[in-house]
Motif scaffolding. Sequence first.
Motif, PDB file in Angstrom:
ATOM      1  N   LEU A  70     -52.686  69.496  36.446  1.00 27.99           N
ATOM      2  CA  LEU A  70     -52.862  70.285  34.971  1.00 27.99           C
ATOM      3  C   LEU A  70     -51.531  70.435  34.246  1.00 27.99           C
ATOM      4  CD1 LEU A  70     -54.994  72.789  36.587  1.00 27.99           C
ATOM      5  CD2 LEU A  70     -55.628  71.639  34.733  1.00 27.99           C
ATOM      6  N   TYR A  71     -50.436  70.626  35.221  1.00 27.26           N
ATOM      7  CA  TYR A  71     -48.892  70.720  34.730  1.00 27.26           C
ATOM      8  C   TYR A  71     -48.867  69.562  33.916  1.00 27.26           C
ATOM      9  CZ  TYR A  71     -43.951  69.521  34.465  1.00 27.26           C
ATOM     10  OH  TYR A  71     -42.959  69.241  34.144  1.00 27.26           O
ATOM     11  N   ASN A  72     -49.026  68.228  34.443  1.00 23.06           N
ATOM     12  CA  ASN A  72     -48.778  66.967  33.941  1.00 23.06           C
ATOM     13  C   ASN A  72     -49.692  66.818  32.676  1.00 23.06           C
ATOM     14  OD1 ASN A  72     -47.075  65.841  35.692  1.00 23.06           O
ATOM     15  ND2 ASN A  72     -48.534  64.981  37.055  1.00 23.06           N
ATOM     16  N   LEU A  73     -50.713  67.359  32.720  1.00 28.09           N
ATOM     17  CA  LEU A  73     -51.784  67.398  31.501  1.00 28.09           C
ATOM     18  C   LEU A  73     -51.203  68.276  30.278  1.00 28.09           C
ATOM     19  CD1 LEU A  73     -54.529  66.529  29.924  1.00 28.09           C
ATOM     20  CD2 LEU A  73     -55.499  68.468  30.853  1.00 28.09           C
ATOM     21  N   MET A  74     -50.486  69.139  30.665  1.00 24.57           N
ATOM     22  CA  MET A  74     -50.019  70.285  29.697  1.00 24.57           C
ATOM     23  C   MET A  74     -48.749  69.710  28.980  1.00 24.57           C
ATOM     24  SD  MET A  74     -50.708  73.947  30.795  1.00 24.57           S
ATOM     25  CE  MET A  74     -50.236  74.580  29.215  1.00 24.57           C
ATOM     26  N   PHE A  75     -48.055  69.017  29.971  1.00 21.81           N
ATOM     27  CA  PHE A  75     -46.589  68.295  29.633  1.00 21.81           C
ATOM     28  C   PHE A  75     -46.743  67.240  28.545  1.00 21.81           C
ATOM     29  CE2 PHE A  75     -42.925  65.794  29.825  1.00 21.81           C
ATOM     30  CZ  PHE A  75     -41.808  66.553  29.709  1.00 21.81           C
ATOM     31  N   GLN A  76     -47.915  66.255  28.965  1.00 22.23           N
ATOM     32  CA  GLN A  76     -48.376  65.269  28.031  1.00 22.23           C
ATOM     33  C   GLN A  76     -48.677  65.636  26.725  1.00 22.23           C
ATOM     34  OE1 GLN A  76     -51.206  63.244  30.464  1.00 22.23           O
ATOM     35  NE2 GLN A  76     -49.721  62.408  31.802  1.00 22.23           N
ATOM     36  N   HIS A  77     -49.152  66.770  26.541  1.00 18.97           N
ATOM     37  CA  HIS A  77     -49.855  67.218  25.348  1.00 18.97           C
ATOM     38  C   HIS A  77     -48.658  68.287  24.625  1.00 18.97           C
ATOM     39  CE1 HIS A  77     -54.056  65.861  25.173  1.00 18.97           C
ATOM     40  NE2 HIS A  77     -53.971  65.729  26.773  1.00 18.97           N
ATOM     41  N   GLY A  78     -47.562  68.435  25.430  1.00 18.08           N
ATOM     42  CA  GLY A  78     -46.649  69.078  24.589  1.00 18.08           C
ATOM     43  C   GLY A  78     -46.772  70.594  24.795  1.00 18.08           C
ATOM     44  N   TRP A  79     -47.860  71.043  25.476  1.00 12.73           N
ATOM     45  CA  TRP A  79     -47.844  72.585  25.658  1.00 12.73           C
ATOM     46  C   TRP A  79     -47.104  73.206  26.819  1.00 12.73           C
ATOM     47  CZ3 TRP A  79     -54.046  70.836  26.233  1.00 12.73           C
ATOM     48  CH2 TRP A  79     -54.361  70.286  24.948  1.00 12.73           C
ATOM     49  N   TYR A  80     -46.283  72.267  27.409  1.00  9.75           N
ATOM     50  CA  TYR A  80     -45.510  73.021  28.446  1.00  9.75           C
ATOM     51  C   TYR A  80     -44.216  72.220  28.354  1.00  9.75           C
ATOM     52  CZ  TYR A  80     -44.847  74.901  33.147  1.00  9.75           C
ATOM     53  OH  TYR A  80     -44.368  75.700  34.184  1.00  9.75           O
ATOM     54  N   SER A  81     -43.087  72.983  27.871  1.00  5.07           N
ATOM     55  CA  SER A  81     -41.846  72.548  27.694  1.00  5.07           C
ATOM     56  C   SER A  81     -40.909  73.174  28.744  1.00  5.07           C
ATOM     57  CB  SER A  81     -41.334  72.756  26.407  1.00  5.07           C
ATOM     58  OG  SER A  81     -41.170  74.326  26.370  1.00  5.07           O
ATOM     59  N   LEU A  82     -39.875  72.155  28.839  1.00  7.19           N
ATOM     60  CA  LEU A  82     -38.568  72.750  30.038  1.00  7.19           C
ATOM     61  C   LEU A  82     -37.493  72.776  29.240  1.00  7.19           C
ATOM     62  CD1 LEU A  82     -39.871  69.918  32.538  1.00  7.19           C
ATOM     63  CD2 LEU A  82     -40.539  72.307  32.796  1.00  7.19           C
ATOM     64  N   GLU A  83     -36.380  73.296  29.946  1.00  2.00           N
ATOM     65  CA  GLU A  83     -35.154  73.288  29.330  1.00  2.00           C
ATOM     66  C   GLU A  83     -34.223  72.566  30.336  1.00  2.00           C
ATOM     67  OE1 GLU A  83     -33.309  76.841  28.245  1.00  2.00           O
ATOM     68  OE2 GLU A  83     -35.011  77.426  27.071  1.00  2.00           O
ATOM     69  N   GLN A  84     -33.312  71.622  29.871  1.00  2.00           N
ATOM     70  CA  GLN A  84     -32.600  70.853  30.801  1.00  2.00           C
ATOM     71  C   GLN A  84     -31.536  71.664  31.288  1.00  2.00           C
ATOM     72  OE1 GLN A  84     -31.788  66.925  29.541  1.00  2.00           O
ATOM     73  NE2 GLN A  84     -30.099  66.426  31.069  1.00  2.00           N
ATOM     74  N   ALA A  85     -31.366  71.793  32.428  1.00  2.00           N
ATOM     75  CA  ALA A  85     -30.101  72.362  32.974  1.00  2.00           C
ATOM     76  C   ALA A  85     -28.956  71.683  32.856  1.00  2.00           C
ATOM     77  CB  ALA A  85     -30.344  72.538  34.625  1.00  2.00           C
TER      78      ALA A  85
END
Length: 107
Positions: A70-85
Motif C-alpha cells: 500500500l505504501y508503494n502504491l501511494m508513493f507511485q501515485h504521488g500520494w505519499y511524500s518523503l523528505e530527504q534527510a
Amino acid sequence: MPENQKIQNPQTPVPTTQEMNDRDHVTDLLATEKYMTASYSTALNEMSNQSLYETVARIFKETQDSQRNLYNLMFQHGWYSLEQAPQQKVEQAYQQFSKTRQVLPYI
C-alpha cells in the motif's frame, strides 16, 4: 541536495468531492495496516504458546507485506511524500547507532 527536499512522484489526480476517492481509500487501508502490524507485534511479544505464535507471526508478515504494498502504491501515485534527510543527520544517526552497538554484546 538542499535540506528537506521532498521526494515524491507526480500526483495522480483524484476527484475533490465529499465522497471518498481512491487516495482516501488507500490512505485508510494503509493506516489500518500500520495499526494492525503494531498490534500484532505487541501480541507476538507477549505470546507463550508456540503454535499460536507461529500462526500470528505468519499473519503479521502478511499484514506487513500488505502495508508495504500500500505504501508503494501511494508513493507511485504521488500520494505519499518523503523528505530527504540531510547528510549530517544521517551521519549523526549512524554514529549514535555505532556507539550503542559497541556497548551491546549481540548487535
